[in-house]
Design a protein around this motif. Structure first.
Motif, short mmCIF file in Angstrom:
data_model
loop_
_atom_site.label_atom_id
_atom_site.label_comp_id
_atom_site.label_asym_id
_atom_site.label_seq_id
_atom_site.Cartn_x
_atom_site.Cartn_y
_atom_site.Cartn_z
N THR A 426 0.82 -1.21 0.00
CA THR A 426 0.00 0.00 0.00
C THR A 426 0.86 1.26 0.00
O THR A 426 0.59 2.21 -0.73
CB THR A 426 -0.92 0.02 1.23
N ASP A 520 -5.35 -2.56 -6.90
CA ASP A 520 -4.89 -3.40 -5.79
C ASP A 520 -5.53 -4.77 -5.89
O ASP A 520 -6.65 -4.90 -6.37
CB ASP A 520 -5.27 -2.74 -4.46
N GLU A 521 -4.84 -5.77 -5.41
CA GLU A 521 -5.35 -7.15 -5.45
C GLU A 521 -5.88 -7.45 -6.84
O GLU A 521 -7.00 -7.88 -7.02
CB GLU A 521 -6.45 -7.35 -4.41
#
Ligand code: ADP
Ligand code: MG
Length: 818
Positions: A426, A520-521
């Motif tokens: 992050t 993200d992910e």
């Protein structure tokens, strides 16, 4: 139309939504516009089909299947009739020579790989109809219908000579055949065969799990498949059973003419085993294959000879022949390698071209002309790093450096950051976003779930406020008014960073100057979603992140168009999580541990699998366990509940309460799997652990061990399956996400590892991502070399053609997903 029909069949007859119309509407249009004159009988069939498609929505699955099949057959018949005369005429040169042998050959030459199977000598109309049911319509389809396995007669044994622990094949006669539902488990059916050969007797069982295998009709069909007196071949690993040596989940096949097949010279010692269909036995399938095999020679080889030689690959014609009739393992390996190479090469060519196109576009250079030294901290980043309560790890710094270099170029970045759970992605993402923002652009951060988007936003917002950078959260549940205002600010450039779920993809969301997109992910998103977001800005830079480390073969297949960075180091001070597999009897022990941890101020997750409707009965559900724990075992504690069906406020409340310590135990479904970050949580208890994949369990485990305290992961395994236990024990031994991902791939296959829904996996007929890694690497190197020297494949017409075909298929799938 054939492609549309095939796609509809592949997708399970759901009436595909295409770009413009549904599948049924498409068919109606196309059928209504027939380019050739039809006779009365064809007219009649056409009308019947049209009628079918006009009420397609109301048809049952079976009726849809039938309609699609009839359409495909009719189209073929029609095409056959209206084939251009030139195609029909046998090549004249050959006809001129009149020896008997040659005439025979020339007759065969009329056939081509595109000849409908019914026209192939040696395949009767009945067989052709059965083959059509399996989607095998023309000769080429059958050539590409590869054996699913081989019976190895090199290991042929008599029953009495079987030795546990060895693989062997026997040929024996069926004395008794019995299929029944397990008395202990209503979802399990068992086929039990009693066999004998001149030296002894043997029992073989096959287990089929799943409700659909327990219907009387299915059981009967199983019994019928292995009728009394039939001679069958059984092949597999021999194991010790209470009745003496037996087979564990063997490969079985009925040999209609056992003697003939076993001794058949041309087949050699490896007998191919095919997927079959009702009414089409193994022997007839092999005959049909034999009938089309001479046509393999006519399949044009897409690989130039020089390349083949350089790579030590056999020709396509040879490979197609040998794969159906290998003389020995060595030949088989050569054939397989060639065909696998082709599959991977095509895949990698597509990716290499896409990468080229990506890089050809112009993106804003976010670090003005390199006037700032690379890796040198700038104002905003500098202040951000100072805000952090920790120093970046060397790996974080390195990856950030790689990103900086990309952002300084005017070609768009396309980079994937892989890093194990908790490696601190992050912070890296945020630093990258700040680079974009500092140079006057906007940034977007997209997360796969609302929970995660909210969490990112809260964390990021705290930092950004201090840096005086404006940011906002946009999800499906953002109220309309807030949403409008936010879109305004985004359009006029006041808003610098937008965090959200796939709501970011929706149409009215437009940026003033989007510079960088972070996904993200990313394994939770489809490739198409990624591309859609990219289309939102003037070709912004793209950074994708994944915490499910995926095996290299998968990464290359899915993200071969991206550059890859790895954060291969965890922040200091993390202790490996103590992992233990327990039987359900160990649950009290687990609860006691939770109690001890909570007494020391820590917190615990209790995770249950997402419950599918039909399975609700035999699983403990999150709601049920929450009720039980909060009223009995942990009556004196606060027990929270989190699952996907809660409103987003309720979800956020549950997480906030847990994060702040108001609740000490959180009962949850896998909603917590992705990214939830509560450093005080030290226990992860997972119920029905056998139902999860290794990578997913590793993700869940990654929710603890985020602070300095020793953390625990307890896996409750309710299954008596020894394989399940073995699989779970891997987690006790390894904390390495990459290693686990590799194991998961081997044990469960790529579809399961990625989750089939959004995998975007290529359709590989023969290639295995678990086992053909070496061939994949070779194909990738070759693909890159080809695209570098011949970007438009002008000198590789065969490959270009195949690639176009593949692209057409993919764009149809994409149209459907969008
Ligand atoms: P993931 O890579 O799984 O997304 P996160 O970015 O959520 O990991 O980081 C996990 C935790 O580690 C967070 O609490 C984050 O603040 C912390 N963290 C990140 N980088 C460092 C670091 N260099 N040193 C110490 N803690 C860090
Ligand atoms: Mg994360």
């Amino acid at each position: 139309m054939q492609q549309g029909l095939q796609l509809e069949a592949d997708r399970g007859f759901g009436n595909l939504q295409g770009r413009r119309e549904t599948f049924a509407a498409f068919l109606r249009l196309q059928l209504g516009d027939c380019p050739v004159p039809l006779d009365a009988s064809h007219q009649e069939r056409l009308q019947a089909l049209l009628a079918g498609y006009s009420r397609y929505e109301d048809l049952s699955l079976g009726q849809r299947q039938r309609l699609v099949r009839l359409s495909r057959e009719w189209l073929l018949a029609l095409r056959q009739q209206h084939r251009p005369a030139a195609e029909m005429a046998p090549p004249r040169l050959k006809l001129a020579t009149a020896s008997k042998q040659v005439r025979h050959q020339s007759a065969a030459l009329v056939l081509s790989p595109l000849t409908p199977l019914a026209d192939v000598k040696g395949i009767g109309p009945r067989s052709a109809a059965r083959l059509a049911q399996m989607g095998l319509l023309v000769a080429r389809d059958l050539l590409r219908h590869y054996p699913r396995d081989y019976l190895d007669y090199a290991n042929l044994k008599r029953i009495r000579a079987l030795v546990p622990g060895e693989t062997a094949t026997i040929v024996a006669c069926v004395r008794r055949s019995h299929a029944f539902v397990s008395p202990r488990n209503p979802n399990l059916s068992i086929l039990e065969l009693h066999l004998h050969d001149p030296t002894g007797k043997l029992r073989v069982s096959r287990f089929m799990a799943g409700r659909r295998f327990t219907s009387p009709a299915w059981l009967k069909s199983q019994q019928r498949q292995f009728p009394l007196g039939a001679t069958i071949a059984v092949s597999g690993l021999v194991k010790q059973t209470p009745y003496g040596p037996g087979f564990s989940d063997p490969l079985m096949e009925v040999l209609d003419h056992a003697g003939a097949t076993v001794q058949s010279q041309h087949i050699g010692r490896l007998l191919p085993v095919y997927s079959l269909t009702e009414g089409l036995g193994a022997e007839r399938m092999r005959q049909a294959i034999d009938a089309v095999l001479p046509l393999a020679a006519q399949c044009l080889d897409p690989l130039p000879l020089a390349l083949r030689q350089q790579q030590g690959l056999i020709s396509l014609a040879e490979a197609l022949t040998v794969i159906h009739q290998p003389a020995d393992q060595q030949q088989l390996t050569a054939a397989r390698t060639r065909l696998v190479f082709d599959e991977f090469l095509l895949l990698q060519l597509g990716l290499a071209q896409r990468r080229r196109a990506l890089k050809a576009a112009q993106a804003p250079a976010l670090l003005s002309g390199g006037s700032l030294g690379l890796g040198e901290p700038q104002g905003l980043i500098q202040r951000f790093v100072e805000l952090l309560p920790f120093a970046l790890t060397a790996a974080q710094q390195r990856v950030l450096g790689e990103i900086r270099q990309d952002l300084g170029r005017s070609e768009p970045m396309a980079r994937l950051v892989q890093g194990d759970v908790g490696s601190g992605k992050t912070v890296v993402a945020l630093a990258a976003l700040l680079i974009a923002i500092e140079s006057g652009c906007q940034g977007a951060l997209m997360a796969p779930t609302e929970v995660l988007a909210q969490q990112h936003f809260h964390k990021i917002n705290a930092w950004l406020n201090e840096l005086h950078v404006s940011s906002a959260l946009l999800t499906g549940s953002t109220p309309a008014r807030r949403r409008r205002q936010l879109l305004d600010d985004l359009g006029n450039g006041q808003l610098k960073l937008l965090v959200g779920t796939h709501a970011l993809l929706e149409d009215p969301v437009s940026f003033e100057r989007l510079g960088l997109v972070v996904v993200d992910e990313q394994h939770r998103f489809g490739v198409n979603q990624r591309n859609r977001l990219l289309a939102k800005g003037l070709q912004p830079h793209l950074l994708t992140m994944t915490a499910t480390p995926i095996p290299r073969t998968l990464a290359l297949s899915l993200h071969g168009d991206l550059d890859v960075s790895q954060i291969d180091e965890l922040p200091p001070g993390r202790r490996p999580i103590a992992t233990q597999v327990l039987r359900s009897g160990g649950r009290d022990e687990a609860y006691a541990l939770i109690r001890r941890e909570v007494a020391q101020g820590q917190r615990a997750y209790v995770v249950l699998p997402l419950v599918e409707e039909s399975e609700k009965m035999d699983l403990r559900s999150a709601v049920e366990v929450h009720a039980q724990l909060s009223s009995t075992v942990f009556a004196d504690l606060q027990v929270g509940l989190l699952h996907g069906r809660l409103s987003s406020e309720a979800k956020q409340q549950a997480i906030d309460a847990f994060a702040s310590g108001q609740s000490q135990v959180l009962v949850s479904t896998t909603v917590v799997e992705v990214g939830v970050d509560v450093p005080a949580a030290t226990v992860m208890l997972i119920e029905h652990a056998e139902r999860f994949g290794l990578a997913q369990l590793h993700q869940l485990r990654g929710r603890v061990g985020r602070g300095a305290a020793q953390s625990h992961c307890l896996l409750i395994n309710d299954s008596s399956n020894p394989l399940a236990r073995q699989r779970l024990e891997l987690l006790e031994r390894s904390n390495d996400g990459f290693e686990l991902a590799e194991m998961d791939l081997r044990l469960r296959g790529p579809g399961q590892v990625l989750g089939t829904r959004q995998s975007g996996l290529p359709d590989l007929a023969l290639a295995s991502l678990a086992h053909d890694g070496a061939v994949l690497e070779r194909a990738r190197t070759v693909a890159q070399a080809i695209i570098d020297s011949d970007p438009d494949l002008k000198q590789h017409a065969g490959l270009d053609h195949l690639l176009q075909e593949q692209r057409q298929r993919l764009s149809q799938v994409a149209a459907q997903l969008n």
